[in-house]
Design a protein around this motif. Structure first.
Motif, PDB file in Angstrom:
ATOM      1  N   VAL A 199     -82.766   4.901   4.335  1.00  0.00           N
ATOM      2  CA  VAL A 199     -81.465   4.887   5.016  1.00  0.00           C
ATOM      3  C   VAL A 199     -80.400   4.310   4.107  1.00  0.00           C
ATOM      4  N   LYS A 200     -80.764   3.231   3.395  1.00  0.00           N
ATOM      5  CA  LYS A 200     -79.811   2.612   2.486  1.00  0.00           C
ATOM      6  C   LYS A 200     -79.424   3.547   1.349  1.00  0.00           C
ATOM      7  N   VAL A 201     -80.380   4.355   0.916  1.00  0.00           N
ATOM      8  CA  VAL A 201     -80.127   5.225  -0.237  1.00  0.00           C
ATOM      9  C   VAL A 201     -79.364   6.475   0.157  1.00  0.00           C
ATOM     10  N   THR A 202     -79.716   7.033   1.302  1.00  0.00           N
ATOM     11  CA  THR A 202     -79.175   8.354   1.655  1.00  0.00           C
ATOM     12  C   THR A 202     -77.909   8.292   2.495  1.00  0.00           C
ATOM     13  N   VAL A 203     -77.684   7.191   3.220  1.00  0.00           N
ATOM     14  CA  VAL A 203     -76.521   7.093   4.110  1.00  0.00           C
ATOM     15  C   VAL A 203     -75.431   6.275   3.412  1.00  0.00           C
ATOM     16  N   ASP A 204     -74.237   6.818   3.322  1.00  0.00           N
ATOM     17  CA  ASP A 204     -73.082   6.146   2.700  1.00  0.00           C
ATOM     18  C   ASP A 204     -72.028   5.918   3.780  1.00  0.00           C
ATOM     19  N   ILE A 205     -71.884   4.667   4.224  1.00  0.00           N
ATOM     20  CA  ILE A 205     -70.909   4.367   5.283  1.00  0.00           C
ATOM     21  C   ILE A 205     -69.479   4.314   4.753  1.00  0.00           C
ATOM     22  N   SER A 206     -69.312   4.265   3.416  1.00  0.00           N
ATOM     23  CA  SER A 206     -67.973   4.246   2.828  1.00  0.00           C
ATOM     24  C   SER A 206     -67.491   5.643   2.461  1.00  0.00           C
ATOM     25  N   GLU A 207     -68.167   6.659   2.978  1.00  0.00           N
ATOM     26  CA  GLU A 207     -67.767   8.019   2.658  1.00  0.00           C
ATOM     27  C   GLU A 207     -66.381   8.297   3.255  1.00  0.00           C
ATOM     28  N   GLY A 208     -65.532   8.882   2.472  1.00  0.00           N
ATOM     29  CA  GLY A 208     -64.174   9.172   2.904  1.00  0.00           C
ATOM     30  C   GLY A 208     -63.160   8.121   2.501  1.00  0.00           C
ATOM     31  N   ILE A 209     -63.627   6.964   2.021  1.00  0.00           N
ATOM     32  CA  ILE A 209     -62.728   5.901   1.565  1.00  0.00           C
ATOM     33  C   ILE A 209     -62.542   6.060   0.057  1.00  0.00           C
ATOM     34  N   GLN A 210     -61.309   6.168  -0.363  1.00  0.00           N
ATOM     35  CA  GLN A 210     -61.026   6.420  -1.765  1.00  0.00           C
ATOM     36  C   GLN A 210     -61.350   5.210  -2.629  1.00  0.00           C
ATOM     37  N   ARG A 211     -61.701   5.478  -3.864  1.00  0.00           N
ATOM     38  CA  ARG A 211     -62.026   4.409  -4.816  1.00  0.00           C
ATOM     39  C   ARG A 211     -60.850   4.086  -5.740  1.00  0.00           C
ATOM     40  N   GLU A 212     -59.812   4.873  -5.701  1.00  0.00           N
ATOM     41  CA  GLU A 212     -58.622   4.625  -6.517  1.00  0.00           C
ATOM     42  C   GLU A 212     -57.386   4.855  -5.661  1.00  0.00           C
ATOM     43  N   ALA A 213     -56.366   4.048  -5.926  1.00  0.00           N
ATOM     44  CA  ALA A 213     -55.103   4.169  -5.196  1.00  0.00           C
ATOM     45  C   ALA A 213     -53.986   3.663  -6.097  1.00  0.00           C
ATOM     46  N   THR A 214     -52.762   3.922  -5.692  1.00  0.00           N
ATOM     47  CA  THR A 214     -51.583   3.519  -6.460  1.00  0.00           C
ATOM     48  C   THR A 214     -50.662   2.701  -5.560  1.00  0.00           C
ATOM     49  N   ILE A 215     -50.228   1.560  -6.060  1.00  0.00           N
ATOM     50  CA  ILE A 215     -49.248   0.735  -5.353  1.00  0.00           C
ATOM     51  C   ILE A 215     -48.035   0.568  -6.258  1.00  0.00           C
ATOM     52  N   HIS A 216     -46.860   0.423  -5.650  1.00  0.00           N
ATOM     53  CA  HIS A 216     -45.605   0.379  -6.387  1.00  0.00           C
ATOM     54  C   HIS A 216     -44.982  -1.009  -6.278  1.00  0.00           C
ATOM     55  N   THR A 217     -44.395  -1.460  -7.366  1.00  0.00           N
ATOM     56  CA  THR A 217     -43.711  -2.746  -7.420  1.00  0.00           C
ATOM     57  C   THR A 217     -42.392  -2.584  -8.153  1.00  0.00           C
ATOM     58  N   CYS A 218     -41.443  -3.431  -7.828  1.00  0.00           N
ATOM     59  CA  CYS A 218     -40.129  -3.429  -8.482  1.00  0.00           C
ATOM     60  C   CYS A 218     -40.123  -4.484  -9.579  1.00  0.00           C
ATOM     61  N   ARG A 219     -39.769  -4.097 -10.770  1.00  0.00           N
ATOM     62  CA  ARG A 219     -39.791  -5.039 -11.895  1.00  0.00           C
ATOM     63  C   ARG A 219     -38.725  -6.106 -11.776  1.00  0.00           C
ATOM     64  N   ASP A 220     -37.597  -5.798 -11.143  1.00  0.00           N
ATOM     65  CA  ASP A 220     -36.476  -6.739 -11.105  1.00  0.00           C
ATOM     66  C   ASP A 220     -36.710  -7.859 -10.105  1.00  0.00           C
ATOM     67  N   CYS A 221     -37.048  -7.495  -8.863  1.00  0.00           N
ATOM     68  CA  CYS A 221     -37.238  -8.506  -7.819  1.00  0.00           C
ATOM     69  C   CYS A 221     -38.702  -8.837  -7.565  1.00  0.00           C
ATOM     70  N   GLU A 222     -39.634  -8.098  -8.207  1.00  0.00           N
ATOM     71  CA  GLU A 222     -41.073  -8.335  -8.101  1.00  0.00           C
ATOM     72  C   GLU A 222     -41.564  -8.223  -6.657  1.00  0.00           C
ATOM     73  N   ARG A 223     -40.967  -7.316  -5.908  1.00  0.00           N
ATOM     74  CA  ARG A 223     -41.446  -7.027  -4.557  1.00  0.00           C
ATOM     75  C   ARG A 223     -42.331  -5.781  -4.572  1.00  0.00           C
ATOM     76  N   TRP A 224     -43.102  -5.620  -3.496  1.00  0.00           N
ATOM     77  CA  TRP A 224     -44.063  -4.532  -3.399  1.00  0.00           C
ATOM     78  C   TRP A 224     -43.645  -3.584  -2.291  1.00  0.00           C
ATOM     79  N   LEU A 225     -43.902  -2.295  -2.513  1.00  0.00           N
ATOM     80  CA  LEU A 225     -43.542  -1.273  -1.537  1.00  0.00           C
ATOM     81  C   LEU A 225     -44.629  -1.154  -0.481  1.00  0.00           C
ATOM     82  N   GLN A 226     -44.223  -1.350   0.766  1.00  0.00           N
ATOM     83  CA  GLN A 226     -45.106  -1.124   1.896  1.00  0.00           C
ATOM     84  C   GLN A 226     -44.627   0.134   2.609  1.00  0.00           C
TER      85      GLN A 226
END
Length: 521
Positions: A45-72
């Motif tokens: 079960v541990k080997v064949t079942v993946d409960i994290s299926e559909g969750i991405q392993r890479e993403a991109t977040i944006h930040t402003c260099r001037d005020c150092e705030r993050w985009l939500q």
């Protein structure tokens, strides 16, 4: 009956209860067929079942260099420190299908600050089959991309402001604005400005929102005697939805009376203000104008509404002060707060050696003056003032004889140049406009700033309302903080002597900047 040996009882053999077992369809291991789901053992079960299926392993977040705030997403910008709970929550919101599983733990994995990568370790838990709960740990890598926020974009683009606060004071020097600048910095009242522009008689503060400008106007009203006016200009209008866009202008005018100014009150106003003598000194400007009669030590406060009901100008300012030398002084024993009444005989410093003209006057500086000291004051004898209140005072039968020859203001200290102070003040970053000040104007501004620094050293009550920092010998291009420009300690002066007022190190604040390593140290 003959008693034989006891006959042992025959124990019944307990037949163990055996459950139905099946073989794992993947590895062939025996498993309980009543509890297993999917005909799989726990390891499979541990080997064949993946409960994290559909969750991405890479993403991109944006930040402003001037005020150092993050985009939500979609359009909100938030402030979050590196490896903080706020940044971790933002990273988790970026992952799709994460709401369908249960998050057990999430933490940051250290990465190089310049790598523009953020790694998060996430532990999930979910029921794979009936009665079977799985727990899985995996890593997600975020790419940090730069994107300029709308507020910073407006600050770098002309004519994008929605409200402006125009602060003006019609006086020939900038000492009041220097003090007001320190109050603004201490309370961080300028944090919402997108630009600060220096003009001839004051400063312009630009804002992207109307409520930020109104908040700043309320701050100015709470610290200084001002008069405000509001105007608005229509920019655009949608005739279909009746939506209008305005630009707002707030005009803030400070009273044209500063500390150490000679003030001649209207006779009627002087009677209403506690029957004080019309010829007074301004010893402090707060939310009201504080006046002092140096002959009797009587004080009076002129509130802001009363002043603007019948405004008047000062009779003379600090640029007209004359240096005198104290020949003799005798205290009278009258004291009121930090003022000591004394009778002094003074002579002009320029007259020493030329003539023997002396002047007798009463002063409030009896606690700091001694024979031989230098003192700055206003020389009224032979001086012509173009002032209607002073002309009415001279024509008055009751007050014309009370006009003194000299009014002493403050003690004068001999100072040596080219000495650095052990303290410094913050300065705001201001836009000087398209044209730089002329050489004579820059010299006058430097003199006003130097005189303001001396007033801070001499007046303990004045510097108690400001934030003073320990001076550091660093380069001018590195002597900057976030949104604040500091005054170079090498450009200031300090005196040497026992009678010169100095600021103790206990009154200074430590300025915590970045932990930079200097090879020269």
């Amino acid at each position: 009956m003959e008693i034989d040996t006891p006959i042992p009882l025959v124990h019944r053999t307990q037949i163990p209860h055996t459950s139905a077992t099946i073989l794992c369809c993947n590895c062939g291991a025996e498993i309980d067929g009543t509890t297993s789901a999917g005909a799989l053992c726990n390891d499979c079960v541990k080997v064949t079942v993946d409960i994290s299926e559909g969750i991405q392993r890479e993403a991109t977040i944006h930040t402003c260099r001037d005020c150092e705030r993050w985009l939500q997403p979609p359009h909100q910008w938030i402030t979050a420190a590196p490896e903080s709970r706020e940044l971790l929550a933002l990273c988790l919101r970026k992952l799709r299908a994460l709401s369908k599983v249960r998050i057990i733990d999430a933490s940051f994995i250290w990465t190089e600050p310049h790598s523009k990568r953020i790694k998060v370790k996430i532990t999930l838990q979910q029921e794979a089959f009936e009665g079977t709960i799985l727990q899985q740990t995996f890593e997600v890598e975020y790419i940090v991309a730069s994107q300029q926020c709308p507020d910073c974009a407006k600050s770098f683009t002309a004519n994008t402001w929605r409200a402006v606060v125009q602060v003006r004071q019609k006086v020939p020097h900038k000492r009041t604005f220097l003090y007001l600048e320190q109050l603004i910095l201490k309370h961080s009242a300028h944090k919402d400005t997108i630009n600060i522009k220096e003009t001839k008689d004051g400063l312009d503060f630009f804002y992207s929102q109307r409520n930020h400008a109104e908040k700043f106007v309320d701050f100015l009203t709470s610290v200084a005697p001002v008069r405000t006016k509001k105007s608005q200009e229509l920019i655009s209008m949608d005739i279909h939805t009746s939506t209008k866009s305005y630009k707002f202008t707030f005009s803030v005018e400070l009273v044209p009376i500063c500390k150490d100014d000679l003030v001649c009150l209207p006779i009627k106003l002087a009677k209403q203000a506690g029957n004080i003598a019309p010829l007074t000194l301004c010893y402090r400007v707060g939310t009201s104008i504080n006046l002092l009669d140096p002959n009797t030590l009587q004080t009076s406060d002129i509130s802001t509404p009363i002043y603007w009901r019948s405004p008047f100008n000062g009779l003379a300012d600090v640029r007209e002060l004359v240096e005198f030398v104290v020949m003799d002084i005798e205290p009278t024993g009258v004291q009121k707060g930090r003022f000591f009444l004394a009778e002094a005989t003074v002579a002009r410093a320029s007259d020493l050696g030329n003539n023997e003209i002396t002047y007798f006057t009463r002063t409030h500086l009896g606690g700091v003056l001694n024979p031989g000291d230098s003192v700055m004051g206003y020389h009224l004898t032979g001086t012509n003032f173009n002032n209607p209140q002073f002309e009415a005072l001279e024509e008055s039968n009751a007050h014309s004889s009370t006009i003194p020859d000299v009014i002493l203001v403050k003690k004068h200290y001999e100072r040596k140049k080219k000495k650095s102070r052990n303290w410094r003040l913050k300065r705001m970053n201001k836009d000087e406009g398209e044209m730089l000040p002329r050489k004579q104007d820059q010299t006058r501004m430097d003199e006003d700033y130097e005189q303001f620094l001396r007033d801070v050293e001499e007046d303990e009550e004045l510097r108690s309302t400001m934030a003073l920092y320990k001076a550091q010998q660093i380069k001018r291009d590195k002597d900057r903080m976030e949104g604040v420009e500091t005054a170079s300690a090498a450009e200031t002066e300090e005196t040497e002597g026992n009678d010169v007022p100095k600021i103790n190190m206990e009154e200074l604040l430590d300025e915590f900047e970045g932990l930079d390593v200097d090879d020269d140290q």
